[in-house]
Design an enzyme around this catalytic site. Structure first.
Site, PDB file in Angstrom:
ATOM      1  N   ARG A  12       2.461  -3.316   1.527  1.00  0.00           N
ATOM      2  CA  ARG A  12       1.694  -2.016   1.240  1.00  0.00           C
ATOM      3  C   ARG A  12       1.725  -1.524   0.391  1.00  0.00           C
ATOM      4  NH1 ARG A  12       6.202  -4.083   4.887  1.00  0.00           N
ATOM      5  NH2 ARG A  12       5.613  -4.309   7.009  1.00  0.00           N
ATOM      6  N   LYS A  38       9.822  -2.796   3.336  1.00  0.00           N
ATOM      7  CA  LYS A  38      10.452  -1.927   4.324  1.00  0.00           C
ATOM      8  C   LYS A  38      12.182  -2.291   4.795  1.00  0.00           C
ATOM      9  CE  LYS A  38       8.183   0.135   8.330  1.00  0.00           C
ATOM     10  NZ  LYS A  38       6.721  -0.085   8.743  1.00  0.00           N
ATOM     11  N   HIS A 108      -4.621  -0.139   2.861  1.00  0.00           N
ATOM     12  CA  HIS A 108      -4.240  -0.533   4.311  1.00  0.00           C
ATOM     13  C   HIS A 108      -5.130  -1.336   4.865  1.00  0.00           C
ATOM     14  CE1 HIS A 108      -1.000  -1.220   6.865  1.00  0.00           C
ATOM     15  NE2 HIS A 108      -2.142  -0.913   8.164  1.00  0.00           N
ATOM     16  N   ARG A 111      -4.982  -4.423   3.224  1.00  0.00           N
ATOM     17  CA  ARG A 111      -3.952  -5.509   3.938  1.00  0.00           C
ATOM     18  C   ARG A 111      -4.657  -6.259   5.359  1.00  0.00           C
ATOM     19  NH1 ARG A 111       1.324  -5.442   4.724  1.00  0.00           N
ATOM     20  NH2 ARG A 111       2.701  -5.388   6.067  1.00  0.00           N
ATOM     21  N   HIS A 134       5.763  -8.616   8.761  1.00  0.00           N
ATOM     22  CA  HIS A 134       5.958  -8.311   9.640  1.00  0.00           C
ATOM     23  C   HIS A 134       7.052  -8.256  10.213  1.00  0.00           C
ATOM     24  CE1 HIS A 134       2.560  -5.632   9.949  1.00  0.00           C
ATOM     25  NE2 HIS A 134       1.384  -7.263   9.602  1.00  0.00           N
ATOM     26  N   TYR A 143      -5.110  -7.803  14.288  1.00  0.00           N
ATOM     27  CA  TYR A 143      -5.811  -8.280  13.612  1.00  0.00           C
ATOM     28  C   TYR A 143      -6.723  -9.951  13.951  1.00  0.00           C
ATOM     29  CZ  TYR A 143      -2.017  -6.815  10.355  1.00  0.00           C
ATOM     30  OH  TYR A 143      -1.786  -5.235   9.500  1.00  0.00           O
TER      31      TYR A 143
END
Length: 167
Positions: A12, A38, A108, A111, A134, A143
Protein backbone atom coordinates in the site's frame (compact mmCIF):
# COMPACT_ATOMS: atom_id res chain seq x y z
CA UNK A 1 12.98 2.14 -6.89
CA UNK A 2 9.51 3.29 -5.89
CA UNK A 3 7.82 1.95 -9.03
CA UNK A 4 9.81 -1.29 -8.81
CA UNK A 5 8.70 -1.95 -5.21
CA UNK A 6 5.09 -1.07 -6.02
CA UNK A 7 5.00 -3.33 -9.08
CA UNK A 8 6.81 -6.35 -7.63
CA UNK A 9 5.88 -6.41 -3.94
CA UNK A 10 2.54 -4.60 -4.09
CA UNK A 11 2.62 -2.56 -0.87
CA UNK A 12 0.00 0.00 0.00
CA UNK A 13 1.24 3.57 -0.54
CA UNK A 14 1.11 4.17 3.22
CA UNK A 15 3.36 1.13 3.76
CA UNK A 16 5.85 2.33 1.17
CA UNK A 17 6.17 5.89 2.47
CA UNK A 18 6.59 4.64 6.07
CA UNK A 19 9.43 2.25 5.14
CA UNK A 20 12.77 2.85 6.80
CA UNK A 21 16.16 1.53 5.75
CA UNK A 22 16.26 -0.90 8.70
CA UNK A 23 12.96 -2.45 7.54
CA UNK A 24 14.98 -4.13 4.76
CA UNK A 25 17.12 -6.90 6.18
CA UNK A 26 18.92 -10.04 5.08
CA UNK A 27 18.39 -13.47 6.61
CA UNK A 28 20.17 -16.58 5.29
CA UNK A 29 21.12 -14.73 2.11
CA UNK A 30 17.57 -13.58 1.35
CA UNK A 31 16.64 -9.89 1.45
CA UNK A 32 13.32 -9.17 3.19
CA UNK A 33 11.12 -6.15 3.66
CA UNK A 34 9.39 -5.96 7.02
CA UNK A 35 6.23 -4.11 6.07
CA UNK A 36 4.22 -2.36 8.76
CA UNK A 37 0.67 -2.68 7.49
CA UNK A 38 -2.94 -1.95 8.34
CA UNK A 39 -4.23 -2.70 11.79
CA UNK A 40 -0.74 -2.73 13.30
CA UNK A 41 0.09 -6.01 11.51
CA UNK A 42 3.56 -6.64 10.14
CA UNK A 43 4.64 -9.01 7.41
CA UNK A 44 8.07 -9.99 6.17
CA UNK A 45 8.13 -10.28 2.39
CA UNK A 46 11.15 -11.76 0.59
CA UNK A 47 12.37 -9.62 -2.27
CA UNK A 48 13.21 -11.18 -5.63
CA UNK A 49 17.00 -11.19 -6.12
CA UNK A 50 16.89 -8.59 -8.91
CA UNK A 51 14.80 -6.25 -6.75
CA UNK A 52 17.13 -6.77 -3.78
CA UNK A 53 20.13 -5.84 -5.95
CA UNK A 54 18.48 -2.65 -7.22
CA UNK A 55 17.42 -1.80 -3.66
CA UNK A 56 20.99 -2.18 -2.42
CA UNK A 57 22.32 0.13 -5.13
CA UNK A 58 19.56 2.64 -4.36
CA UNK A 59 20.31 2.58 -0.63
CA UNK A 60 24.04 3.04 -1.24
CA UNK A 61 23.93 5.63 -4.01
CA UNK A 62 20.47 6.68 -5.10
CA UNK A 63 18.60 8.19 -2.19
CA UNK A 64 18.08 11.95 -2.46
CA UNK A 65 19.10 12.42 1.18
CA UNK A 66 22.57 11.07 0.54
CA UNK A 67 22.09 8.56 3.34
CA UNK A 68 21.47 11.08 6.14
CA UNK A 69 18.07 9.67 7.10
CA UNK A 70 16.53 6.35 8.15
CA UNK A 71 13.72 6.82 5.64
CA UNK A 72 13.96 4.55 2.63
CA UNK A 73 12.05 6.60 0.07
CA UNK A 74 12.44 10.30 0.67
CA UNK A 75 12.55 13.68 -0.94
CA UNK A 76 15.52 16.01 -0.95
CA UNK A 77 16.63 16.88 2.56
CA UNK A 78 15.51 13.47 3.78
CA UNK A 79 11.85 14.41 4.21
CA UNK A 80 9.35 11.55 4.08
CA UNK A 81 7.38 11.19 0.85
CA UNK A 82 3.68 11.99 0.79
CA UNK A 83 1.10 10.04 -1.21
CA UNK A 84 1.10 12.68 -3.96
CA UNK A 85 4.88 12.40 -4.28
CA UNK A 86 4.53 8.69 -5.08
CA UNK A 87 2.02 9.44 -7.86
CA UNK A 88 4.38 12.16 -9.17
CA UNK A 89 7.18 9.57 -9.43
CA UNK A 90 4.88 7.25 -11.39
CA UNK A 91 3.89 10.13 -13.65
CA UNK A 92 7.56 10.96 -14.35
CA UNK A 93 8.31 7.34 -15.26
CA UNK A 94 5.19 7.16 -17.40
CA UNK A 95 6.18 10.30 -19.30
CA UNK A 96 9.01 8.22 -20.81
CA UNK A 97 6.49 5.79 -22.31
CA UNK A 98 5.36 6.58 -25.86
CA UNK A 99 2.01 8.37 -25.74
CA UNK A 100 0.21 5.68 -27.75
CA UNK A 101 1.24 3.04 -25.18
CA UNK A 102 0.39 4.95 -21.98
CA UNK A 103 -2.31 3.86 -19.59
CA UNK A 104 -3.56 5.41 -16.41
CA UNK A 105 -1.33 4.12 -13.60
CA UNK A 106 -1.77 4.61 -9.87
CA UNK A 107 0.08 3.14 -6.89
CA UNK A 108 -2.96 1.04 -6.04
CA UNK A 109 -3.20 -0.09 -9.66
CA UNK A 110 0.37 -1.40 -9.40
CA UNK A 111 -0.70 -3.31 -6.28
CA UNK A 112 -3.45 -4.92 -8.37
CA UNK A 113 -0.87 -5.70 -11.04
CA UNK A 114 1.30 -7.51 -8.49
CA UNK A 115 -1.63 -9.63 -7.32
CA UNK A 116 -2.80 -10.42 -10.84
CA UNK A 117 0.66 -11.48 -12.01
CA UNK A 118 1.23 -13.71 -8.97
CA UNK A 119 -2.16 -15.37 -9.36
CA UNK A 120 -1.70 -15.77 -13.12
CA UNK A 121 1.56 -17.58 -12.40
CA UNK A 122 -0.37 -20.04 -10.18
CA UNK A 123 1.10 -18.79 -6.91
CA UNK A 124 -0.88 -20.12 -3.95
CA UNK A 125 -3.69 -17.71 -3.05
CA UNK A 126 -2.78 -17.74 0.63
CA UNK A 127 0.81 -16.75 -0.23
CA UNK A 128 -0.49 -13.87 -2.37
CA UNK A 129 -2.78 -12.83 0.49
CA UNK A 130 0.17 -12.73 2.87
CA UNK A 131 2.42 -10.81 0.45
CA UNK A 132 -0.27 -8.15 0.06
CA UNK A 133 -1.16 -8.09 3.74
CA UNK A 134 -4.82 -8.97 3.30
CA UNK A 135 -6.58 -10.37 6.35
CA UNK A 136 -8.95 -12.52 4.33
CA UNK A 137 -8.64 -14.65 1.20
CA UNK A 138 -11.94 -13.37 -0.16
CA UNK A 139 -10.28 -10.02 -0.88
CA UNK A 140 -8.31 -11.68 -3.68
CA UNK A 141 -11.51 -12.45 -5.60
CA UNK A 142 -11.39 -9.13 -7.43
CA UNK A 143 -7.88 -9.87 -8.72
CA UNK A 144 -8.86 -13.34 -9.92
CA UNK A 145 -11.62 -11.81 -12.02
CA UNK A 146 -8.89 -10.10 -14.05
CA UNK A 147 -7.39 -13.36 -15.32
CA UNK A 148 -8.70 -13.98 -18.85
CA UNK A 149 -8.69 -17.59 -19.96
CA UNK A 150 -8.08 -18.92 -16.44
CA UNK A 151 -11.01 -21.34 -16.54
CA UNK A 152 -10.07 -22.60 -19.98
CA UNK A 153 -6.53 -23.38 -18.80
CA UNK A 154 -7.87 -25.12 -15.69
CA UNK A 155 -10.15 -27.37 -17.73
CA UNK A 156 -7.40 -28.23 -20.25
CA UNK A 157 -5.21 -29.41 -17.37
CA UNK A 158 -7.95 -31.33 -15.55
CA UNK A 159 -6.29 -34.32 -13.84
CA UNK A 160 -8.80 -36.84 -15.21
CA UNK A 161 -8.15 -35.73 -18.76
CA UNK A 162 -4.35 -35.49 -18.71
CA UNK A 163 -2.14 -38.06 -20.40
CA UNK A 164 -5.07 -39.75 -22.12
CA UNK A 165 -4.14 -41.65 -25.25
CA UNK A 166 -5.56 -40.05 -28.37
CA UNK A 167 -8.50 -41.96 -29.92
Amino acid sequence: MIVLLLATVGPRVSELVRANVEDFYTNDGVRYWRIFGKGGRTRDVPLPDDVAAVLQTYLERGRPSGGRTRRCCCRGGGRRLARGDVQAVIDRVQARVPADQRRSVTPHGLRHTTATHLLADAVDMDAVRRVLGHGDLSTLGRYRDDLPGELEVAMRTHPLLRDRPES
